[in-house]
Structure formats: structure tokens, C-alpha cells
Design a protein around this motif. Structure first.
Motif, PDB file in Angstrom:
ATOM      1  N   LEU A 243      66.655  12.434  28.568  1.00 34.39           N
ATOM      2  CA  LEU A 243      65.228  12.127  28.678  1.00 34.39           C
ATOM      3  C   LEU A 243      64.520  12.334  27.344  1.00 34.39           C
ATOM      4  CD1 LEU A 243      64.077  13.611  32.127  1.00 34.39           C
ATOM      5  CD2 LEU A 243      64.155  11.203  31.463  1.00 34.39           C
ATOM      6  N   LEU A 244      64.823  13.431  26.689  1.00 35.53           N
ATOM      7  CA  LEU A 244      64.154  13.728  25.419  1.00 35.53           C
ATOM      8  C   LEU A 244      64.473  12.692  24.347  1.00 35.53           C
ATOM      9  CD1 LEU A 244      64.652  17.600  25.272  1.00 35.53           C
ATOM     10  CD2 LEU A 244      62.587  16.340  25.898  1.00 35.53           C
ATOM     11  N   GLU A 245      65.601  12.019  24.488  1.00 39.03           N
ATOM     12  CA  GLU A 245      65.977  10.991  23.507  1.00 39.03           C
ATOM     13  C   GLU A 245      65.246   9.669  23.726  1.00 39.03           C
ATOM     14  OE1 GLU A 245      70.126  10.849  24.244  1.00 39.03           O
ATOM     15  OE2 GLU A 245      70.549  12.759  23.219  1.00 39.03           O
ATOM     16  N   ALA A 246      64.571   9.517  24.851  1.00 32.79           N
ATOM     17  CA  ALA A 246      63.907   8.247  25.163  1.00 32.79           C
ATOM     18  C   ALA A 246      62.607   8.114  24.380  1.00 32.79           C
ATOM     19  CB  ALA A 246      63.627   8.158  26.658  1.00 32.79           C
ATOM     20  N   PRO A 247      62.478   7.113  23.511  1.00 32.24           N
ATOM     21  CA  PRO A 247      61.258   6.966  22.715  1.00 32.24           C
ATOM     22  C   PRO A 247      60.059   6.492  23.535  1.00 32.24           C
ATOM     23  CG  PRO A 247      62.724   5.117  22.319  1.00 32.24           C
ATOM     24  CD  PRO A 247      63.482   6.078  23.186  1.00 32.24           C
ATOM     25  N   ASN A 248      60.311   5.943  24.725  1.00 30.52           N
ATOM     26  CA  ASN A 248      59.233   5.434  25.567  1.00 30.52           C
ATOM     27  C   ASN A 248      58.859   6.417  26.674  1.00 30.52           C
ATOM     28  OD1 ASN A 248      61.797   4.946  26.557  1.00 30.52           O
ATOM     29  ND2 ASN A 248      61.321   2.961  27.456  1.00 30.52           N
ATOM     30  N   LEU A 249      59.079   7.713  26.396  1.00 31.45           N
ATOM     31  CA  LEU A 249      58.708   8.772  27.328  1.00 31.45           C
ATOM     32  C   LEU A 249      57.657   9.675  26.696  1.00 31.45           C
ATOM     33  CD1 LEU A 249      59.247  10.478  29.960  1.00 31.45           C
ATOM     34  CD2 LEU A 249      60.821  11.822  28.548  1.00 31.45           C
ATOM     35  N   VAL A 250      56.611  10.007  27.472  1.00 29.43           N
ATOM     36  CA  VAL A 250      55.638  11.037  27.112  1.00 29.43           C
ATOM     37  C   VAL A 250      55.858  12.200  28.073  1.00 29.43           C
ATOM     38  CG1 VAL A 250      53.191  11.641  26.982  1.00 29.43           C
ATOM     39  CG2 VAL A 250      53.957   9.366  26.266  1.00 29.43           C
ATOM     40  N   ILE A 251      55.946  13.412  27.565  1.00 29.12           N
ATOM     41  CA  ILE A 251      56.233  14.551  28.435  1.00 29.12           C
ATOM     42  C   ILE A 251      55.366  15.745  28.054  1.00 29.12           C
ATOM     43  CG2 ILE A 251      58.185  15.273  26.994  1.00 29.12           C
ATOM     44  CD1 ILE A 251      59.566  16.162  29.652  1.00 29.12           C
ATOM     45  N   THR A 252      54.843  16.431  29.067  1.00 23.86           N
ATOM     46  CA  THR A 252      54.076  17.660  28.867  1.00 23.86           C
ATOM     47  C   THR A 252      54.708  18.756  29.732  1.00 23.86           C
ATOM     48  OG1 THR A 252      52.477  16.973  30.581  1.00 23.86           O
ATOM     49  CG2 THR A 252      51.917  16.502  28.286  1.00 23.86           C
ATOM     50  N   PRO A 253      54.534  20.037  29.355  1.00 26.87           N
ATOM     51  CA  PRO A 253      55.283  21.134  29.995  1.00 26.87           C
ATOM     52  C   PRO A 253      54.612  21.714  31.241  1.00 26.87           C
ATOM     53  CG  PRO A 253      54.102  21.971  28.109  1.00 26.87           C
ATOM     54  CD  PRO A 253      53.827  20.497  28.140  1.00 26.87           C
ATOM     55  N   HIS A 254      54.456  20.887  32.274  1.00 26.09           N
ATOM     56  CA  HIS A 254      53.881  21.305  33.563  1.00 26.09           C
ATOM     57  C   HIS A 254      52.536  21.998  33.345  1.00 26.09           C
ATOM     58  CE1 HIS A 254      55.133  22.444  37.926  1.00 26.09           C
ATOM     59  NE2 HIS A 254      53.849  22.138  37.844  1.00 26.09           N
ATOM     60  N   ILE A 255      51.621  21.282  32.713  1.00 21.67           N
ATOM     61  CA  ILE A 255      50.310  21.853  32.385  1.00 21.67           C
ATOM     62  C   ILE A 255      49.160  21.104  33.052  1.00 21.67           C
ATOM     63  CG2 ILE A 255      51.038  22.822  30.169  1.00 21.67           C
ATOM     64  CD1 ILE A 255      49.737  20.336  28.826  1.00 21.67           C
ATOM     65  N   ALA A 256      49.462  20.151  33.930  1.00 21.29           N
ATOM     66  CA  ALA A 256      48.390  19.348  34.519  1.00 21.29           C
ATOM     67  C   ALA A 256      47.337  20.208  35.196  1.00 21.29           C
ATOM     68  CB  ALA A 256      48.968  18.336  35.515  1.00 21.29           C
ATOM     69  N   GLY A 257      47.759  21.245  35.886  1.00 26.33           N
ATOM     70  CA  GLY A 257      46.811  22.098  36.589  1.00 26.33           C
ATOM     71  C   GLY A 257      46.312  23.276  35.789  1.00 26.33           C
ATOM     72  N   ARG A 258      46.670  23.344  34.510  1.00 24.76           N
ATOM     73  CA  ARG A 258      46.353  24.535  33.720  1.00 24.76           C
ATOM     74  C   ARG A 258      45.074  24.376  32.907  1.00 24.76           C
ATOM     75  NH1 ARG A 258      50.037  28.468  33.452  1.00 24.76           N
ATOM     76  NH2 ARG A 258      49.408  29.137  31.386  1.00 24.76           N
ATOM     77  N   SER A 259      43.984  24.121  33.605  1.00 24.94           N
ATOM     78  CA  SER A 259      42.671  24.235  32.975  1.00 24.94           C
ATOM     79  C   SER A 259      42.159  25.647  33.253  1.00 24.94           C
ATOM     80  CB  SER A 259      41.706  23.207  33.560  1.00 24.94           C
ATOM     81  OG  SER A 259      41.440  23.488  34.919  1.00 24.94           O
ATOM     82  N   PRO A 260      41.282  26.182  32.393  1.00 18.23           N
ATOM     83  CA  PRO A 260      40.753  27.530  32.663  1.00 18.23           C
ATOM     84  C   PRO A 260      40.081  27.618  34.032  1.00 18.23           C
ATOM     85  CG  PRO A 260      40.229  26.859  30.426  1.00 18.23           C
ATOM     86  CD  PRO A 260      40.810  25.654  31.105  1.00 18.23           C
ATOM     87  N   GLU A 261      39.365  26.559  34.405  1.00 15.58           N
ATOM     88  CA  GLU A 261      38.660  26.577  35.682  1.00 15.58           C
ATOM     89  C   GLU A 261      39.637  26.623  36.854  1.00 15.58           C
ATOM     90  OE1 GLU A 261      36.281  24.076  32.684  1.00 15.58           O
ATOM     91  OE2 GLU A 261      38.370  24.295  33.303  1.00 15.58           O
ATOM     92  N   ALA A 262      40.673  25.782  36.784  1.00 13.08           N
ATOM     93  CA  ALA A 262      41.640  25.735  37.878  1.00 13.08           C
ATOM     94  C   ALA A 262      42.451  27.025  37.964  1.00 13.08           C
ATOM     95  CB  ALA A 262      42.576  24.546  37.691  1.00 13.08           C
ATOM     96  N   MET A 263      42.829  27.559  36.826  1.00  8.23           N
ATOM     97  CA  MET A 263      43.650  28.770  36.833  1.00  8.23           C
ATOM     98  C   MET A 263      42.904  29.947  37.451  1.00  8.23           C
ATOM     99  SD  MET A 263      45.401  28.192  33.106  1.00  8.23           S
ATOM    100  CE  MET A 263      46.279  29.740  33.012  1.00  8.23           C
ATOM    101  N   MET A 264      41.624  30.079  37.132  1.00  3.33           N
ATOM    102  CA  MET A 264      40.862  31.179  37.721  1.00  3.33           C
ATOM    103  C   MET A 264      40.607  30.940  39.205  1.00  3.33           C
ATOM    104  SD  MET A 264      40.064  34.159  37.008  1.00  3.33           S
ATOM    105  CE  MET A 264      40.442  34.036  35.251  1.00  3.33           C
ATOM    106  N   ALA A 265      40.461  29.670  39.584  1.00  5.04           N
ATOM    107  CA  ALA A 265      40.283  29.369  41.010  1.00  5.04           C
ATOM    108  C   ALA A 265      41.524  29.766  41.804  1.00  5.04           C
ATOM    109  CB  ALA A 265      39.982  27.886  41.195  1.00  5.04           C
ATOM    110  N   THR A 266      42.717  29.543  41.243  1.00  2.00           N
ATOM    111  CA  THR A 266      43.938  29.947  41.942  1.00  2.00           C
ATOM    112  C   THR A 266      43.998  31.459  42.089  1.00  2.00           C
ATOM    113  OG1 THR A 266      45.263  30.022  39.899  1.00  2.00           O
ATOM    114  CG2 THR A 266      45.239  27.936  41.108  1.00  2.00           C
ATOM    115  N   ALA A 267      43.590  32.186  41.050  1.00  2.00           N
ATOM    116  CA  ALA A 267      43.597  33.651  41.124  1.00  2.00           C
ATOM    117  C   ALA A 267      42.611  34.150  42.174  1.00  2.00           C
ATOM    118  CB  ALA A 267      43.266  34.243  39.760  1.00  2.00           C
ATOM    119  N   ASN A 268      41.439  33.556  42.219  1.00  2.38           N
ATOM    120  CA  ASN A 268      40.427  33.987  43.179  1.00  2.38           C
ATOM    121  C   ASN A 268      40.878  33.732  44.616  1.00  2.38           C
ATOM    122  OD1 ASN A 268      38.718  34.877  41.150  1.00  2.38           O
ATOM    123  ND2 ASN A 268      37.607  32.949  41.021  1.00  2.38           N
TER     124      ASN A 268
END
Length: 316
Positions: free
Chosen positions: A268-293
Motif C-alpha cells: 500500500l505504501l508503495e502506491a503513488p495514487n494512495l493518500v493515507i493518514t494515521p487514524h486521525i479523522a476523529g482526533r479534533s480537540p473538540e471531539a477528543m474532549m467530548a469522548t472523555a466527557n
């Protein structure tokens, strides 16, 4: 005295501080070795476990914690928690639905635009001094067909953004149609992929969805199609996706989740037509604190003998 909370998933200092301030004593045990050691060392102390869908909790681990009285999942997923074992032991399980929906839906559109317009690749080319060589024409997103696999809370928010902001036609596939939803229902993933220009995965993980998107679905999506996965990595057959990207079966893909993460297949990492992020879609400050609350609200309710805020439905 603070109530001991065994934490089996990575978590940031801000949420740990919030949990500690609420009267709980979090003990981090991330990774197989640390997890086994902590369970053995703290077996009589632990009254609550914090995990997530990917990390889970096994029946054997529950057996090793005789005073465990609640299992909490930080986000919506709970696929690797043995619910039948928890039910048999009378241990309730909670999760965190609707805490990061907005953040995940935002990130989905960012991934879609990034892969279709090849933003990371263009940025890299310019930084290498290849300004003119990187000015290839790229497809537009506006007005295209968006297929969504899994029309839950997150899927609906993705659909609304795509429809209102980009005038996209929406269709979806679920375990069952949702008559109250104004979008077209497709009876199979393959038919959804055949129809769509872009296929977004927003479905939960688990045995029922494992490798649901395989070589045949990717072939149906076609040479001009793009895949985006913000659901669970296990839903996509990684090797089939790598082959489809390399062979031109589909035009491109964007992933925030990968089967077996944090390890990512080299193919997968060798594919030039791939964009990848490290499971951060839900990692906004607002969302993270909402999960803690919400986590704290569930723990407080449990230890006060009150109804849980967001219990997971147990299997029969």
C-alpha cells in the motif's frame, strides 16, 4: 479513593488529566506485553477498563479481572470486545457514539478532495522543484456520484456535506434500507460501487464486514473510481486494494484506517495514487474532549448505580 481504571489504548495527556480530575486513577497498559503485565499485577484492583473497538477485551482477560464491573470504549466501535463474555459475567459495556461524527465527516471530505485532486502528490512535487511537471489536470468533485457504505450518524453527515456543499448525488448500502432517508438505497456493495464515482466506507468493523470491499467491489468501482475509508481497516482487503491501485483497476484511494494498523502493508505504501493518514479523522480537540466527557459520564453513572448514558446492546 480514586477508582482504578485500566487503559488499554493510546490516549493523550489532556484526556488522562480530565479522567483523573473526575476521580479515576488511569493506569496505561498499551501493547500486548504491557497489557498482560498490568492485568496480572492489578487483577484484584481493576474495576473498570477503557479500550476501543480495535483494541477490544477478551473473555480470558475478563476472567483475569475478578472485580471488573464495567468496560468502556472511547469511541463508537466495540467490535473486539467479547460482548457475549461480558454479558455472561454481568459486566456492562459502554461506547462513545456521536462524539466525533463532525470531525470524521470533515476529514472524509478532506481525504476525498486530497486523493481526487492529488494534493499531497502535487505538494511534494513542488517541494522537489517539479512545478511544471506536476500541473496535470485532475477531475472535479462537484456534481459527481457519491456512494456511502454504512449510513449511520457519520455516513449521514458525510452525505449532507457532499450533497449540500458539492451538489453530489448520494446513494448508500446498509444492512437494511432506511425509509426515512432521502437517498437511493443499493441492495449490494457491488451495485453501489458500480453506480458511484466515489465510494466512501463509513461502516463498523467486525466479522460481518471483514473484507466486504474486495477485488470484485474494486473492479466494480472501476478505473475512474476513488475509494475513501474512514470506517474500519478490516472492511477493505488491503492486498486487493494495493493490486487495484498498482494495476489501475481504480484511480486512487484515501485511507484513515488500515487492517492491522499501525502496521501498514508495504504494497500500500508503495502506491503513488494512495493518500493515507494515521487514524486521525476523529482526533479534533473538540471531539477528543467530548469522548472523555461521555466516558466519565458513563463511569459516574455506573458507580452511582444510575442508568448508563450510552450502553452497548448485548447479544441475546
Amino acid at each position: 479513593m480514586p477508582i482504578p481504571l485500566l487503559v488499554l489504548m493510546p490516549i493523550d495527556p489532556e484526556r488522562l488529566e480530565r479522567i483523573a480530575a473526575a476521580g479515576y486513577a488511569p493506569h496505561l497498559a498499551v501493547g500486548p506485553e504491557a497489557r498482560a503485565e498490568a492485568i496480572a499485577r492489578m487483577k484484584d484492583e481493576v474495576r473498570a477498563v477503557l479500550t476501543n473497538g480495535a483494541t477490544g477485551l477478551t473473555a480470558a482477560e475478563m476472567d483475569a479481572l475478578p472485580n471488573l464491573s464495567i468496560i468502556t470504549c472511547m469511541a463508537a466501535g466495540h467490535e473486539n470486545v467479547d460482548l457475549r463474555a461480558a454479558r455472561a459475567r454481568g459486566i456492562p459495556v459502554t461506547h462513545g457514539p456521536s462524539t466525533n461524527d463532525i470531525s470524521v465527516a470533515d476529514h472524509t471530505l478532506a481525504l476525498l478532495l486530497s486523493t481526487v485532486r492529488r494534493i499531497p502528490q502535487a505538494d511534494g512535487a513542488v517541494r522537489r522543484g517539479a512545478w511544471m511537471a506536476s500541473r496535470e489536470p485532475r477531475p472535479i468533485v462537484f456534481g459527481k456520484k457519491l456512494g456511502i457504505l454504512g449510513l449511520g450518524n457519520i455516513g449521514r453527515q458525510i452525505a449532507e456535506r457532499a450533497n449540500r456543499g458539492f451538489d453530489m448525488e448520494i446513494a448508500y448500502h446498509n444492512r437494511a434500507p432506511r425509509p426515512e432517508i432521502p437517498y437511493a438505497y443499493m441492495p449490494s456493495v457491488t451495485e453501489l460501487a458500480e453506480w458511484a464515482d466515489f465510494l466512501v466506507i463509513a461502516a463498523p468493523g467486525g466479522a460481518g464486514t471483514r473484507h466486504l470491499v474486495d477485488a470484485s467491489v474494486l473492479h466494480a468501482l472501476g478505473r475512474g473510481g476513488y475509494l475513501v475509508n474512514i470506517g474500519r481497516g478490516s472492511i477493505v482487503d488491503s492486498e486487493a486494494l494495493a493490486a487495484a491501485l498498482k494495476g489501475g483497476t481504480i484511480a486512487g484511494a484515501a485511507l484513515d484506517v488500515v487492517d492491522g494498523e499501525p502496521e501498514v502493508p508495504a504494497s500500500l505504501l508503495e502506491a503513488p495514487n494512495l493518500v493515507i493518514t494515521p487514524h486521525i479523522a476523529g482526533r479534533s480537540p473538540e471531539a477528543m474532549m467530548a469522548t472523555a466527557n461521555l466516558l466519565i459520564a458513563n463511569l459516574d453513572a455506573h458507580f452511582a448505580g444510575e442508568p448508563l448514558k450510552t450502553p452497548v446492546a448485548m447479544p441475546a
